[in-house]
Design an enzyme around this catalytic site. Structure first.
Site, mmCIF file in Angstrom:
data_model
loop_
_atom_site.group_PDB
_atom_site.id
_atom_site.type_symbol
_atom_site.label_atom_id
_atom_site.label_comp_id
_atom_site.label_asym_id
_atom_site.label_seq_id
_atom_site.Cartn_x
_atom_site.Cartn_y
_atom_site.Cartn_z
ATOM 1 N N ARG A 73 7.563 8.538 12.099
ATOM 2 C CA ARG A 73 9.011 8.296 12.137
ATOM 3 C C ARG A 73 9.386 7.518 13.396
ATOM 4 O O ARG A 73 8.528 7.295 14.273
ATOM 5 C CB ARG A 73 9.755 9.622 12.079
ATOM 6 C CG ARG A 73 9.751 10.389 13.381
ATOM 7 C CD ARG A 73 10.461 11.733 13.253
ATOM 8 N NE ARG A 73 10.840 12.255 14.558
ATOM 9 C CZ ARG A 73 11.302 13.481 14.771
ATOM 10 N NH1 ARG A 73 11.446 14.323 13.769
ATOM 11 N NH2 ARG A 73 11.640 13.861 15.996
ATOM 12 N N GLU A 109 10.102 5.379 16.483
ATOM 13 C CA GLU A 109 9.449 4.177 17.020
ATOM 14 C C GLU A 109 8.025 4.460 17.511
ATOM 15 O O GLU A 109 7.075 3.768 17.134
ATOM 16 C CB GLU A 109 10.280 3.598 18.172
ATOM 17 C CG GLU A 109 9.641 2.349 18.763
ATOM 18 C CD GLU A 109 10.553 1.549 19.658
ATOM 19 O OE1 GLU A 109 11.779 1.513 19.401
ATOM 20 O OE2 GLU A 109 10.042 0.951 20.624
ATOM 21 N N ASP A 110 7.875 5.470 18.349
ATOM 22 C CA ASP A 110 6.565 5.605 18.985
ATOM 23 C C ASP A 110 5.486 6.079 18.015
ATOM 24 O O ASP A 110 4.380 5.512 17.982
ATOM 25 C CB ASP A 110 6.650 6.554 20.186
ATOM 26 C CG ASP A 110 5.421 6.431 21.070
ATOM 27 O OD1 ASP A 110 5.064 5.304 21.432
ATOM 28 O OD2 ASP A 110 4.782 7.458 21.364
ATOM 29 N N GLN A 148 0.751 14.243 23.642
ATOM 30 C CA GLN A 148 0.699 12.860 23.102
ATOM 31 C C GLN A 148 -0.711 12.356 22.773
ATOM 32 O O GLN A 148 -0.926 11.829 21.676
ATOM 33 C CB GLN A 148 1.388 11.918 24.072
ATOM 34 C CG GLN A 148 2.590 11.254 23.487
ATOM 35 C CD GLN A 148 3.242 10.278 24.462
ATOM 36 O OE1 GLN A 148 2.785 10.061 25.580
ATOM 37 N NE2 GLN A 148 4.322 9.672 24.024
ATOM 38 N N TYR A 200 12.207 12.926 9.726
ATOM 39 C CA TYR A 200 13.506 13.512 10.048
ATOM 40 C C TYR A 200 13.848 14.546 8.983
ATOM 41 O O TYR A 200 13.278 14.523 7.870
ATOM 42 C CB TYR A 200 14.561 12.405 10.162
ATOM 43 C CG TYR A 200 14.259 11.498 11.334
ATOM 44 C CD1 TYR A 200 14.374 11.972 12.635
ATOM 45 C CD2 TYR A 200 13.795 10.194 11.146
ATOM 46 C CE1 TYR A 200 14.057 11.172 13.727
ATOM 47 C CE2 TYR A 200 13.465 9.390 12.223
ATOM 48 C CZ TYR A 200 13.599 9.883 13.513
ATOM 49 O OH TYR A 200 13.272 9.103 14.593
ATOM 50 N N ASN A 249 15.598 13.768 20.323
ATOM 51 C CA ASN A 249 14.184 13.736 19.923
ATOM 52 C C ASN A 249 13.238 13.398 21.080
ATOM 53 O O ASN A 249 13.554 13.640 22.238
ATOM 54 C CB ASN A 249 13.980 12.764 18.766
ATOM 55 C CG ASN A 249 14.883 13.096 17.591
ATOM 56 O OD1 ASN A 249 15.070 14.258 17.279
ATOM 57 N ND2 ASN A 249 15.449 12.097 16.969
ATOM 58 N N TYR A 250 12.127 12.772 20.725
ATOM 59 C CA TYR A 250 11.056 12.544 21.704
ATOM 60 C C TYR A 250 10.731 11.074 21.940
ATOM 61 O O TYR A 250 9.924 10.756 22.808
ATOM 62 C CB TYR A 250 9.769 13.247 21.224
ATOM 63 C CG TYR A 250 10.011 14.686 20.896
ATOM 64 C CD1 TYR A 250 10.251 15.606 21.918
ATOM 65 C CD2 TYR A 250 10.046 15.128 19.583
ATOM 66 C CE1 TYR A 250 10.516 16.935 21.629
ATOM 67 C CE2 TYR A 250 10.303 16.460 19.289
ATOM 68 C CZ TYR A 250 10.540 17.353 20.313
ATOM 69 O OH TYR A 250 10.814 18.659 20.020
ATOM 70 N N GLY A 251 11.320 10.197 21.135
ATOM 71 C CA GLY A 251 10.912 8.797 21.191
ATOM 72 C C GLY A 251 11.235 8.122 22.510
ATOM 73 O O GLY A 251 10.436 7.351 23.039
ATOM 74 N N ASP A 252 12.428 8.410 23.062
ATOM 75 C CA ASP A 252 12.833 7.718 24.295
ATOM 76 C C ASP A 252 11.846 8.019 25.422
ATOM 77 O O ASP A 252 11.280 7.110 26.027
ATOM 78 C CB ASP A 252 14.245 8.165 24.706
ATOM 79 C CG ASP A 252 15.239 7.992 23.581
ATOM 80 O OD1 ASP A 252 15.453 6.852 23.168
ATOM 81 O OD2 ASP A 252 15.752 9.013 23.095
HETATM 82 C C1 LIG Z 1 4.625 15.271 16.068
HETATM 83 C C2 LIG Z 1 4.276 14.926 17.498
HETATM 84 C C3 LIG Z 1 4.813 13.833 18.112
HETATM 85 N N1 LIG Z 1 4.479 13.531 19.384
HETATM 86 C C4 LIG Z 1 5.062 12.365 20.061
HETATM 87 C C5 LIG Z 1 4.701 11.022 19.533
HETATM 88 C C6 LIG Z 1 5.875 10.196 20.075
HETATM 89 O O1 LIG Z 1 5.624 9.837 21.428
HETATM 90 C C7 LIG Z 1 7.052 11.162 20.034
HETATM 91 C C8 LIG Z 1 7.958 10.945 18.836
HETATM 92 O O2 LIG Z 1 8.694 9.771 18.990
HETATM 93 P P1 LIG Z 1 9.106 8.877 17.763
HETATM 94 O O3 LIG Z 1 8.000 8.760 16.865
HETATM 95 O O4 LIG Z 1 9.680 7.622 18.291
HETATM 96 O O5 LIG Z 1 10.210 9.736 16.977
HETATM 97 P P2 LIG Z 1 11.531 10.507 17.491
HETATM 98 O O6 LIG Z 1 12.392 10.715 16.325
HETATM 99 O O7 LIG Z 1 11.125 11.716 18.204
HETATM 100 O O8 LIG Z 1 12.233 9.523 18.482
HETATM 101 C C9 LIG Z 1 13.303 8.681 18.120
HETATM 102 O O9 LIG Z 1 14.216 8.861 19.136
HETATM 103 C C10 LIG Z 1 15.409 8.105 18.954
HETATM 104 C C11 LIG Z 1 16.398 8.461 20.008
HETATM 105 C C12 LIG Z 1 15.046 6.653 18.983
HETATM 106 O O10 LIG Z 1 16.162 5.862 18.920
HETATM 107 C C13 LIG Z 1 14.158 6.424 17.807
HETATM 108 O O11 LIG Z 1 13.820 5.076 17.715
HETATM 109 C C14 LIG Z 1 12.914 7.258 17.995
HETATM 110 O O12 LIG Z 1 12.223 6.812 19.097
HETATM 111 O O13 LIG Z 1 6.484 12.456 19.941
HETATM 112 C C15 LIG Z 1 3.591 14.311 20.098
HETATM 113 O O14 LIG Z 1 3.277 14.001 21.265
HETATM 114 N N2 LIG Z 1 3.074 15.408 19.502
HETATM 115 C C16 LIG Z 1 3.367 15.778 18.223
HETATM 116 O O15 LIG Z 1 2.861 16.815 17.738
#
Ligand SMILES: Cc1cn([C@H]2C[C@H](O)[C@@H](COP(=O)(O)OP(=O)(O)O[C@H]3O[C@@H](C)[C@H](O)[C@@H](O)[C@H]3O)O2)c(=O)[nH]c1=O
Length: 390
Positions: free
Chosen positions: A281, A283-284, A265, A204, A20-23
């Site tokens: 969803r 963390e971020d 972002q 998710y 995903n994108y959170g890290d």
């Molecule tokens: C929908 C969307 C999100 N985003 C960004 C916002 C956040 O920085 C990122 C999404 O991150 P999260 O919300 O954390 O959800 P994620 O599911 O993408 O990331 C997850 O990854 C795992 C590996 C971690 O262990 C989780 O804790 C969590 O961080 O994407 C955009 O920039 N544009 C968009 O259109």
């Protein structure tokens, strides 16, 4: 004793993109903020530039080294493991215990003065975090100590990541109807959709989206659900009767679903600010929804043996102890056994409670801001460690 300035000027962050994108979302946000607000010379080591590029289109996925918004971005792709002590920054952060290269650790041990080494952990509302925040861990072989740094929701944690000036930007945007409308229009949202209850949806794949869509379709309140491209693809395609690609939209009953482009972002913040309810969803996006001060529903990152349900309950206990409608909806949204699946009733209860939930969201935003911000708290901690080592 070696003398060194207490204020650190350089910092390296190591980030492995698990999925995903959170890290990278968190590491990039932190890097940018340290550079912009604290004038720190930041190097971000990241192993997946393609994920990074979705959040920050300026990233070149083919570059080994590049400068993005003042941050040195290095593609961490096994380019050898030999580092000199002069390669090492004043502060070294490993994100989520990501095992930084052994050669870099050796160079840290040979550097004078030795760097501050932090392991930045994941966010959880559980109480044990307060006992573990800033705990030291000695390296078994080398003269190095790593400290754990936990984000969190109380003054005995590192707080939440949030930029200075973010709230002023949010207020300005929310008070400017024309800016809000222009932003939504740039994503393809029509003027008539803007007048409806606007919900953003980021979750998710296992979220009960299809069931919620059915409830919205049949409800008395017209809803437009704005879904970034790639999110809940199966349920969204089924609703649309077509591939869920950016620009696609359909209306059935009281519900319009519109697929948005996946935005950079900073624009994701604007989307949260512009909507009435945000589904977020991980963390971020979860933290950004809190800074938005708007009602939100959290889909937590799933873990084995439903460990995430413990974390979800811990958060709800802090946040929604007096908001039964939100707590019940959140438990059901995350598949907690026995939480119920009557989505019409769950939505009805949540929707009628929105003014109260909105007030709580705004109060909570203020409480979190009073914790001081994760990047400042982290730098203060690092400076204190450096001073005490002099
Ligand atoms: C929908 C969307 C999100 N985003 C960004 C916002 C956040 O920085 C990122 C999404 O991150 P999260 O919300 O954390 O959800 P994620 O599911 O993408 O990331 C997850 O990854 C795992 C590996 C971690 O262990 C989780 O804790 C969590 O961080 O994407 C955009 O920039 N544009 C968009 O259109």
């Amino acid at each position: 004793m070696i003398s060194r300035p207490a204020t650190p000027t350089s910092l390296a962050i190591f980030c492995k993109v698990v999925d995903n994108y959170g890290d990278i979302g968190i590491c990039w946000r932190l890097s940018r903020q340290l550079r912009r607000e604290h004038a720190i010379d930041v190097t971000l080591w990241v192993d997946n530039l393609d994920s990074f590029r979705r959040l920050c289109p300026a990233v070149d996925p083919g570059a080994l080294v590049q400068l993005v918004e003042g941050v040195t971005v290095r593609h961490w792709c096994g380019q050898g493991d030999v580092f000199a002590p002069t390669d090492v920054a004043d502060i070294v952060i490993e994100f989520f215990a990501c095992d930084i290269p052994p050669g870099y650790i050796d160079a840290m041990a040979s550097r004078t003065p030795r760097p501050v080494w932090l392991n930045l952990e994941g966010l959880t509302a559980e109480e044990w975090v307060e006992g573990c925040h800033t705990l030291p861990s000695m390296h078994p072989r080398l003269p190095l100590t790593k400290h754990f740094f936990f984000p969190g929701f109380t003054a005995r944690t590192g707080g939440l990541l949030g930029e200075a000036g973010l709230d002023a930007q949010r207020r300005q945007f929310q008070s400017d109807a024309a800016a809000k409308a222009a932003f939504l229009a740039s994503l393809g949202v029509t003027a008539s959709e803007m007048a409806l209850t606007k919900v953003s949806l980021f979750c998710y794949p296992d979220a009960p989206v299809a069931a919620l869509f059915q409830a919205w379709q049949a409800s008395g309140r017209a809803v437009v659900c704005l879904v970034p491209d790639g999110v809940a693809k199966q349920a969204v395609s089924a609703f649309l009767g077509a591939d869920a690609a950016a620009g696609a939209a359909a209306t059935r009953g009281a519900l319009t679903v519109r697929v948005l482009p996946f935005v950079a972002q900073p624009d994701y913040d604007k989307l949260l600010w512009a909507c009435d309810v945000n589904f977020v969803r991980g963390e971020d996006s979860f933290v950004r929804a809190q800074w938005a001060g708007k009602p939100f529903v959290w889909h937590i990152y799933p873990q084995d043996e439903n460990l995430h349900h413990v974390k979800l309950r811990a958060f709800l206990q802090r946040y929604a102890a007096t908001l039964d409608s939100l707590a019940q909806f959140s438990l059901a949204w995350n598949g907690v056994a026995g939480a119920g699946g009557d989505w019409a009733a769950l939505w009805q209860a949540l929707a009628s409670d929105l003014p109260r939930i909105g007030q709580r969201a705004d109060d909570w935003r203020g409480e979190m801001a009073a914790l001081g911000g994760l990047s400042s708290n982290m730098l203060n901690f690092a400076s204190a460690l450096r001073s005490s080592a002099q």
